[in-house]
Write a protein that holds these residues in place. Structure first.
Motif, PDB file in Angstrom:
ATOM      1  N   LEU A  92      -4.836 -19.547 -40.940  1.00  0.00           N
ATOM      2  CA  LEU A  92      -4.619 -20.435 -39.790  1.00  0.00           C
ATOM      3  C   LEU A  92      -5.081 -21.862 -40.089  1.00  0.00           C
ATOM      4  CD1 LEU A  92      -5.491 -18.025 -36.869  1.00  0.00           C
ATOM      5  CD2 LEU A  92      -3.237 -18.778 -37.646  1.00  0.00           C
ATOM      6  N   ARG A  93      -6.118 -22.019 -40.884  1.00  0.00           N
ATOM      7  CA  ARG A  93      -6.556 -23.361 -41.282  1.00  0.00           C
ATOM      8  C   ARG A  93      -5.452 -24.041 -42.098  1.00  0.00           C
ATOM      9  NH1 ARG A  93      -9.320 -23.365 -45.693  1.00  0.00           N
ATOM     10  NH2 ARG A  93     -10.807 -21.779 -45.032  1.00  0.00           N
ATOM     11  N   VAL A 102       0.702 -24.707 -34.222  1.00  0.00           N
ATOM     12  CA  VAL A 102       0.590 -23.325 -34.689  1.00  0.00           C
ATOM     13  C   VAL A 102       0.382 -22.436 -33.460  1.00  0.00           C
ATOM     14  CG1 VAL A 102      -0.729 -21.697 -36.106  1.00  0.00           C
ATOM     15  CG2 VAL A 102      -0.464 -24.084 -36.863  1.00  0.00           C
ATOM     16  N   VAL A 103       1.144 -21.329 -33.397  1.00  0.00           N
ATOM     17  CA  VAL A 103       1.027 -20.385 -32.289  1.00  0.00           C
ATOM     18  C   VAL A 103       0.875 -18.983 -32.882  1.00  0.00           C
ATOM     19  CG1 VAL A 103       2.112 -19.456 -30.209  1.00  0.00           C
ATOM     20  CG2 VAL A 103       2.515 -21.835 -30.851  1.00  0.00           C
ATOM     21  N   VAL A 104      -0.077 -18.229 -32.323  1.00  0.00           N
ATOM     22  CA  VAL A 104      -0.298 -16.846 -32.741  1.00  0.00           C
ATOM     23  C   VAL A 104      -0.099 -15.954 -31.529  1.00  0.00           C
ATOM     24  CG1 VAL A 104      -1.965 -15.169 -33.627  1.00  0.00           C
ATOM     25  CG2 VAL A 104      -1.954 -17.501 -34.534  1.00  0.00           C
ATOM     26  N   TYR A 105       0.649 -14.859 -31.722  1.00  0.00           N
ATOM     27  CA  TYR A 105       0.842 -13.849 -30.690  1.00  0.00           C
ATOM     28  C   TYR A 105       0.197 -12.552 -31.159  1.00  0.00           C
ATOM     29  CZ  TYR A 105       4.105 -16.927 -28.343  1.00  0.00           C
ATOM     30  OH  TYR A 105       4.659 -17.996 -27.682  1.00  0.00           O
ATOM     31  N   ASN A 106      -0.859 -12.127 -30.460  1.00  0.00           N
ATOM     32  CA  ASN A 106      -1.511 -10.844 -30.710  1.00  0.00           C
ATOM     33  C   ASN A 106      -0.839  -9.790 -29.850  1.00  0.00           C
ATOM     34  OD1 ASN A 106      -3.786 -11.546 -32.446  1.00  0.00           O
ATOM     35  ND2 ASN A 106      -4.463 -12.759 -30.713  1.00  0.00           N
ATOM     36  N   TYR A 107      -0.891  -8.517 -30.299  1.00  0.00           N
ATOM     37  CA  TYR A 107      -0.213  -7.489 -29.523  1.00  0.00           C
ATOM     38  C   TYR A 107      -0.906  -6.134 -29.510  1.00  0.00           C
ATOM     39  CZ  TYR A 107       1.660  -6.465 -34.148  1.00  0.00           C
ATOM     40  OH  TYR A 107       1.793  -6.202 -35.477  1.00  0.00           O
ATOM     41  N   ASP A 108      -2.113  -6.044 -29.937  1.00  0.00           N
ATOM     42  CA  ASP A 108      -2.896  -4.817 -29.833  1.00  0.00           C
ATOM     43  C   ASP A 108      -4.180  -5.217 -29.126  1.00  0.00           C
ATOM     44  OD1 ASP A 108      -4.721  -2.733 -30.227  1.00  0.00           O
ATOM     45  OD2 ASP A 108      -3.856  -2.197 -32.172  1.00  0.00           O
ATOM     46  N   GLU A 109      -4.258  -4.916 -27.836  1.00  0.00           N
ATOM     47  CA  GLU A 109      -5.329  -5.461 -26.988  1.00  0.00           C
ATOM     48  C   GLU A 109      -6.727  -5.254 -27.555  1.00  0.00           C
ATOM     49  OE1 GLU A 109      -4.722  -5.345 -22.428  1.00  0.00           O
ATOM     50  OE2 GLU A 109      -3.561  -3.670 -23.253  1.00  0.00           O
ATOM     51  N   ASN A 119     -13.489 -14.619 -34.357  1.00  0.00           N
ATOM     52  CA  ASN A 119     -12.898 -15.850 -34.895  1.00  0.00           C
ATOM     53  C   ASN A 119     -12.884 -17.019 -33.923  1.00  0.00           C
ATOM     54  OD1 ASN A 119     -11.691 -15.184 -37.688  1.00  0.00           O
ATOM     55  ND2 ASN A 119     -11.152 -13.435 -36.412  1.00  0.00           N
ATOM     56  N   GLN A 120     -13.210 -16.785 -32.692  1.00  0.00           N
ATOM     57  CA  GLN A 120     -13.083 -17.800 -31.645  1.00  0.00           C
ATOM     58  C   GLN A 120     -13.792 -19.108 -31.987  1.00  0.00           C
ATOM     59  OE1 GLN A 120     -14.548 -16.405 -27.892  1.00  0.00           O
ATOM     60  NE2 GLN A 120     -13.892 -18.228 -26.798  1.00  0.00           N
ATOM     61  N   ALA A 121     -15.009 -19.051 -32.441  1.00  0.00           N
ATOM     62  CA  ALA A 121     -15.780 -20.267 -32.727  1.00  0.00           C
ATOM     63  C   ALA A 121     -15.104 -21.122 -33.795  1.00  0.00           C
ATOM     64  CB  ALA A 121     -17.201 -19.906 -33.151  1.00  0.00           C
ATOM     65  N   LYS A 122     -14.601 -20.493 -34.847  1.00  0.00           N
ATOM     66  CA  LYS A 122     -13.933 -21.235 -35.922  1.00  0.00           C
ATOM     67  C   LYS A 122     -12.589 -21.789 -35.461  1.00  0.00           C
ATOM     68  CE  LYS A 122     -15.854 -18.216 -39.443  1.00  0.00           C
ATOM     69  NZ  LYS A 122     -15.539 -17.126 -40.353  1.00  0.00           N
ATOM     70  N   ASN A 127      -7.122 -28.062 -33.109  1.00  0.00           N
ATOM     71  CA  ASN A 127      -6.539 -28.598 -31.872  1.00  0.00           C
ATOM     72  C   ASN A 127      -5.060 -28.284 -31.708  1.00  0.00           C
ATOM     73  OD1 ASN A 127      -9.014 -29.716 -31.153  1.00  0.00           O
ATOM     74  ND2 ASN A 127      -8.589 -31.590 -32.296  1.00  0.00           N
ATOM     75  N   ASN A 128      -4.370 -27.986 -32.798  1.00  0.00           N
ATOM     76  CA  ASN A 128      -2.938 -27.710 -32.720  1.00  0.00           C
ATOM     77  C   ASN A 128      -2.637 -26.207 -32.709  1.00  0.00           C
ATOM     78  OD1 ASN A 128      -3.683 -27.326 -35.415  1.00  0.00           O
ATOM     79  ND2 ASN A 128      -1.789 -28.168 -36.230  1.00  0.00           N
ATOM     80  N   LEU A 129      -3.659 -25.379 -32.450  1.00  0.00           N
ATOM     81  CA  LEU A 129      -3.510 -23.932 -32.450  1.00  0.00           C
ATOM     82  C   LEU A 129      -3.547 -23.376 -31.034  1.00  0.00           C
ATOM     83  CD1 LEU A 129      -3.537 -21.100 -33.879  1.00  0.00           C
ATOM     84  CD2 LEU A 129      -6.038 -21.297 -33.892  1.00  0.00           C
ATOM     85  N   SER A 130      -2.579 -22.516 -30.724  1.00  0.00           N
ATOM     86  CA  SER A 130      -2.565 -21.758 -29.468  1.00  0.00           C
ATOM     87  C   SER A 130      -2.548 -20.283 -29.824  1.00  0.00           C
ATOM     88  CB  SER A 130      -1.327 -22.085 -28.637  1.00  0.00           C
ATOM     89  OG  SER A 130      -1.318 -23.439 -28.270  1.00  0.00           O
ATOM     90  N   VAL A 131      -3.343 -19.492 -29.103  1.00  0.00           N
ATOM     91  CA  VAL A 131      -3.430 -18.057 -29.356  1.00  0.00           C
ATOM     92  C   VAL A 131      -3.139 -17.319 -28.048  1.00  0.00           C
ATOM     93  CG1 VAL A 131      -4.898 -16.148 -30.124  1.00  0.00           C
ATOM     94  CG2 VAL A 131      -5.164 -18.415 -31.169  1.00  0.00           C
ATOM     95  N   TYR A 132      -2.204 -16.361 -28.120  1.00  0.00           N
ATOM     96  CA  TYR A 132      -1.808 -15.568 -26.957  1.00  0.00           C
ATOM     97  C   TYR A 132      -1.956 -14.085 -27.287  1.00  0.00           C
ATOM     98  CZ  TYR A 132       0.445 -19.843 -25.336  1.00  0.00           C
ATOM     99  OH  TYR A 132       0.698 -21.128 -24.934  1.00  0.00           O
ATOM    100  N   SER A 133      -2.141 -13.293 -26.248  1.00  0.00           N
ATOM    101  CA  SER A 133      -2.184 -11.843 -26.403  1.00  0.00           C
ATOM    102  C   SER A 133      -1.202 -11.210 -25.423  1.00  0.00           C
ATOM    103  CB  SER A 133      -3.602 -11.325 -26.130  1.00  0.00           C
ATOM    104  OG  SER A 133      -3.641  -9.934 -26.314  1.00  0.00           O
TER     105      SER A 133
END
Length: 178
Positions: A92-93, A102-109, A119-122, A127-133
């Motif tokens: 992701l870096r 950059v967009v990440v889609y998670n799918y296993d809750e 990984n949240q702190a890192k 600033n250009n990263l979005s993370v969805y579940s």
């Protein structure tokens, strides 16, 4: 003997009320032999949620240095990088330096919650990263509409996606982590 990808065809009538994008998409989706139906359908949902000109599936699992989906400019710069699952922080870096967004889609809750906690702190530094579940219940719902040839309706409004075929309709509401 090398296994080949399974090919799916999807015709999707899309109405994105949030971005005023209306179109009929004719997509060919190659499912890698190691890719689950669940992952393939999350990949399709990610495509639909981010639909725009020049959006395309990449080689994905077959190419380590590429995302699942991207938008490249006419000068070959990466404008949008979309990954699935729980990519490692180094990936992701690199992606955040290569791409405007950059967009990440998670799918296993359960696994996604652990990944996010670790990984949240890192990841907050990008600033250009979005993370969805996407919830397990919603993923099971979209898995149920898989066919080798799919005729789908997609309506996006207020960040929600209604995805339906002739028999069923599924609401997908990705939860935003970042």
């Amino acid at each position: 003997m090398t296994l080949k990808a399974t090919i799916y065809k999807a015709t999707i009538n899309i109405s994105n009320l949030d971005n005023h994008y209306y179109d009929e998409l004719n997509l060919t989706i190659a499912q890698h032999p190691s890719e689950s139906d669940k992952r393939m359908m999350v990949r399709l949902v990610a495509y639909i949620l981010n639909v725009q000109d020049r959006l395309e599936f990449t080689k994905g699992l077959s190419e380590e240095g590429e995302p699942e989906i991207w938008v490249k400019s006419y000068t070959d710069d990466i404008e949008l990088w979309i990954d699935l699952g729980r990519p490692d922080e180094n990936r992701l870096r690199k992606a955040s330096h290569k791409s405007q967004k950059v967009v990440v889609y998670n799918y296993d809750e359960h696994a996604s919650a652990i990944w996010w906690k670790n990984n949240q702190a890192k990841l907050k530094n990008y600033n250009n990263l979005s993370v969805y579940s996407i919830s397990d219940e919603q993923v099971v719902g979209i898995e149920s509409i898989i066919e080798r040839t799919m005729q789908l309706q997609a309506t996006i409004e207020d960040g929600q996606l209604w995805l339906s075929n002739d028999e069923t309709s599924q609401l997908i509401e990705p939860e935003q982590f970042q």
